[in-house]
Motif scaffolding. Structure first.
Motif, PDB file in Angstrom:
ATOM      1  N   ARG A  59      27.525  31.561 -44.405  1.00  0.00           N
ATOM      2  CA  ARG A  59      26.352  31.338 -43.577  1.00  0.00           C
ATOM      3  C   ARG A  59      25.713  30.045 -44.060  1.00  0.00           C
ATOM      4  NH1 ARG A  59      22.811  35.918 -44.825  1.00  0.00           N
ATOM      5  NH2 ARG A  59      21.154  34.485 -44.249  1.00  0.00           N
ATOM      6  N   GLU A 107      22.247  28.046 -44.032  1.00  0.00           N
ATOM      7  CA  GLU A 107      20.829  28.134 -43.705  1.00  0.00           C
ATOM      8  C   GLU A 107      20.120  26.844 -44.017  1.00  0.00           C
ATOM      9  OE1 GLU A 107      20.261  32.857 -44.789  1.00  0.00           O
ATOM     10  OE2 GLU A 107      19.562  31.295 -46.177  1.00  0.00           O
ATOM     11  N   VAL A 108      19.184  26.506 -43.159  1.00  0.00           N
ATOM     12  CA  VAL A 108      18.429  25.269 -43.352  1.00  0.00           C
ATOM     13  C   VAL A 108      16.952  25.577 -43.220  1.00  0.00           C
ATOM     14  CG1 VAL A 108      17.845  23.096 -42.245  1.00  0.00           C
ATOM     15  CG2 VAL A 108      20.215  23.675 -42.583  1.00  0.00           C
ATOM     16  N   SER A 109      16.149  25.062 -44.131  1.00  0.00           N
ATOM     17  CA  SER A 109      14.708  25.233 -43.942  1.00  0.00           C
ATOM     18  C   SER A 109      13.965  23.998 -44.398  1.00  0.00           C
ATOM     19  CB  SER A 109      14.217  26.474 -44.707  1.00  0.00           C
ATOM     20  OG  SER A 109      13.938  26.162 -46.049  1.00  0.00           O
ATOM     21  N   THR A 121      26.618  32.405 -48.845  1.00  0.00           N
ATOM     22  CA  THR A 121      25.543  31.669 -48.164  1.00  0.00           C
ATOM     23  C   THR A 121      25.371  30.300 -48.805  1.00  0.00           C
ATOM     24  OG1 THR A 121      24.438  33.797 -48.025  1.00  0.00           O
ATOM     25  CG2 THR A 121      23.178  31.858 -47.339  1.00  0.00           C
ATOM     26  N   SER A 177      22.650  27.126 -48.572  1.00  0.00           N
ATOM     27  CA  SER A 177      21.363  26.788 -47.963  1.00  0.00           C
ATOM     28  C   SER A 177      20.918  25.392 -48.349  1.00  0.00           C
ATOM     29  CB  SER A 177      20.302  27.806 -48.387  1.00  0.00           C
ATOM     30  OG  SER A 177      20.059  27.681 -49.773  1.00  0.00           O
ATOM     31  N   GLU A 213      17.357  23.241 -48.375  1.00  0.00           N
ATOM     32  CA  GLU A 213      15.918  23.427 -48.224  1.00  0.00           C
ATOM     33  C   GLU A 213      15.190  22.138 -48.566  1.00  0.00           C
ATOM     34  OE1 GLU A 213      14.753  27.366 -50.016  1.00  0.00           O
ATOM     35  OE2 GLU A 213      13.257  25.999 -50.863  1.00  0.00           O
ATOM     36  N   ASP A 260      23.988  27.767 -53.358  1.00  0.00           N
ATOM     37  CA  ASP A 260      25.099  28.556 -52.823  1.00  0.00           C
ATOM     38  C   ASP A 260      25.304  29.813 -53.655  1.00  0.00           C
ATOM     39  OD1 ASP A 260      27.280  28.265 -54.930  1.00  0.00           O
ATOM     40  OD2 ASP A 260      26.912  26.156 -54.469  1.00  0.00           O
TER      41      ASP A 260
END
Lengths: 133, 477
Positions: free
Chosen positions: B327, B329-331, B365, B367, B369, B387
């Motif tokens: 997955r 994810e970006v924030s 996952t 990500s 950020e 990760d």
């Protein structure tokens, strides 16, 4: 029956060859120009439906050539898609400034580029990227 | 400190500033001071001796001793007034007076003190140089004093000698000896002053030669650096052009084979295409590392929105992540608005970190950020690439940024590949004033933290770029 006539302005021979073949395979008629000045001339004489303008061209870069094309009433209506090696926000802004309808990066992602071409060639009323910019 | 150097220091201290500047004046002033400081010691031997053998003539001896001792006043007068030439002439006059005074009372024109007259032109040369004017003035002084003396002696001189002939002989010996010693002392001192000045000048000439050599070496090094940069630029073009052909045409053929449905050809072409991309990535890394090492990597600052930047990155890497069942994810924090830095380099850094994260994570996952931090007293944007992958053991962490030589077989087995991504990312961080930190736990995951100043700091110096220390550190603004 071609989907449209595209003028490709690109100075690198291999890039020109590859892109031309792919566009032809996708059903477009393609003409080529190898630098800025001849690109401007071709835009006026050939009256293409769309121009793919490589930004890094040599003495006269793609931005300048686009400005000239947009300045001439005979060619101003032709949508121009700028092709650049980098995806900087400054490049995006510059392409809007000179009057480009769209902007894409190299190496070319063919499906993405074809989508953008289709959008630009769609009837002016439906296109979200009209000359009103 | 030796007596010699102490006297040298003292003499140089007493010389007034105005005389220190010119080399010749400096030498003369030194001679003047030396002579006046040590002359009276030798000179006063004579009145002392006379006092012993002729105790009656207090008056005359007193005047003589006074005149000789008066020479000690001259250095003080020089320091206070700086009237060097005037004091020199007065000094010579004083000396002539002392000599002729002695002659007047002891022996007249056949006095044993007359040899001391020899010192007069010598001292004049040391104090004032040998210009025509000086010669004329000094000779006139000697002549006038001589004439006055002769007249005075003829008129008032004693007919009876004060001391017997034998006594005069003794005076003569002492007088000549002291004059000889005095003259020798002056000559030796003069020679030393000249020597030390020559030494100094030779040293200065050497330093100038060294400086010229250093300049030449720097120019040569710069030229070599420029040649290296030109070579890199040319190689860069020569390497990329054929690689682009391999990648581009294999792509073209892949598209054709795709539509013609030739599965085997597709597999083969895919291999060529991937290998080409792989090669291009390694070539780019090597060329970038060389460029940074040669100090020829420039920084192109611009302002851009972090939100757009991050979503572009996500788009690029999203597919690769999903291919391994990850997955992505970006924030982006809402108060991270824009950032002013070299966008291309930052993209390169984060790309490297994200693709590492994806590569070493399966069904996990990854990500990315972005948040805003008030670090180092200024605004910092922190990008975190995390990760849930394999992780990196603590012994391997320190050598990831550099030290290609310490990478052993275990490392290669674990990580494979050319391993240029992190070293290049690390150096790029330095260039844009950012820091890069890695935290990892085996089996749990890895976090890479990049802190970038929100507003670009001034361009780092060459030494910062060349620094190879393993631990990343913030650049001083």
């Amino acid at each position: 029956m071609t989907k449209g006539h595209i003028l490709l302005v690109e100075d690198n021979e291999m890039n020109r060859d590859m892109l031309m073949r792919r566009l032809r395979k996708a059903g477009y008629e393609v003409s080529c120009a190898v630098d800025g000045p001849s690109g401007v001339v071709a835009a006026l004489s050939l009256r293409p439906d769309l121009i793919l303008m490589d930004v890094a061209l040599g003495e006269m870069d793609g931005w300048q050539a686009t400005l000239l094309i947009k300045a001439n009433s005979k060619s101003a209506h032709v949508p121009v898609i700028a092709l650049t090696a980098h995806a900087l926000e400054s490049d995006r802004l510059r392409s809007l400034e000179v009057g480009c309808s769209e902007f894409d990066t190299k190496p070319v992602d063919l499906p993405r580029l074809l989508r953008k071409i289709e959008l630009c060639l769609a009837p002016a009323a439906a296109s979200p990227l009209s000359k009103d910019h | 400190m030796s007596f010699r150097s102490q006297t040298d220091r003292f003499i140089d201290f007493v010389i007034p500033m105005s005389l220190l500047a010119d080399r010749e004046m400096r030498t003369r002033a030194r001679m003047f001071l030396f002579s006046h400081l040590f002359g009276p010691f030798l000179g006063n031997v004579i009145p002392l001796y006379l006092f012993v053998i002729d105790p009656g003539s207090h008056g005359a001896l007193g005047v003589l001793a006074a005149a000789i001792t008066a020479f000690w006043l001259f250095p003080i007068a020089l320091r206070l007034t700086g009237y060097y030439k005037l004091l020199s002439y007065i000094s010579i006059q004083n000396l002539l007076f002392a000599i002729l005074w002695g002659c007047f009372f002891y022996g007249g024109i056949s006095s044993p003190f007359l040899p001391w007259l020899v010192t007069v032109p010598l001292l004049a040369f040391f104090y004032l140089g040998a210009s025509q004017r000086t010669i004329v003035v000094v000779l006139s002084q000697v002549a006038i004093n001589g004439i006055v003396f002769v007249i005075a002696y003829r008129s008032f001189g004693e007919t009876e000698p004060r001391i017997p002939l034998a006594g005069l002989q003794g005076i003569g010996i002492i007088s000549t000896m002291s004059a000889a010693i005095y003259v020798s002392m002056m000559a030796i001192y003069y020679a030393r002053v000249l020597d030390s000045q020559n030494e100094l000048e030779a040293e200065v000439a050497e330093h100038l030669a060294t400086a010229a050599e250093l300049r030449a070496a720097t120019t040569a090094a710069d030229r070599a650096g420029a040649a290296k940069a030109n070579f890199l630029a040319k190689m860069s073009h020569e390497l990329r052009t054929p690689l682009n052909a391999v990648i581009g045409y294999s792509q073209l053929l892949l598209e054709d084979a795709d539509s013609d449905n030739e599965p085997q050809i597709i597999v083969d072409l895919d291999r060529i295409h991937s290998a080409g991309n792989r090669l291009l990535s390694i070539v780019n890394s090597i060329l970038d590392l060389s460029k940074i090492e040669a100090g020829k990597m420039g920084v192109d600052i611009s302002s851009f929105r972090v939100g757009t930047f991050v979503s572009d990155l996500a788009q690029k890497n999203g597919q690769a992540a999903r291919l391994r069942g990850n997955r992505f994810e970006v924030s982006v924090d809402p108060d991270v608005d824009t950032i002013e830095t070299d966008g291309l380099k930052l993209a390169h850094i984060l790309d490297a970190l994200v693709s590492n994260a994806i590569q070493y994570t399966d069904n996990g996952t990854v990500s990315l950020e972005a948040m805003r931090l008030p670090l180092w007293g200024s605004d910092v944007v922190r990008f975190t690439v995390a990760d849930t992958g394999r992780g990196i053991s603590s012994e391997l962490l320190p050598i990831l940024f550099d030290d290609f030589t310490r990478r052993n077989d275990q490392f290669v087995t674990n990580f494979g590949g050319a391993g240029l991504g992190l070293p290049l990312a690390h150096r790029l961080c330095r260039l844009i004033g950012a820091t890069l930190k890695l935290e990892s736990n085996v089996g749990i995951g890895t976090r890479a933290i990049v802190d970038v100043p929100r507003v670009a700091a001034p361009t780092p110096s060459r030494s910062d770029i060349d620094d190879r220390s393993a631990a990343p550190a913030p650049l001083a603004a």
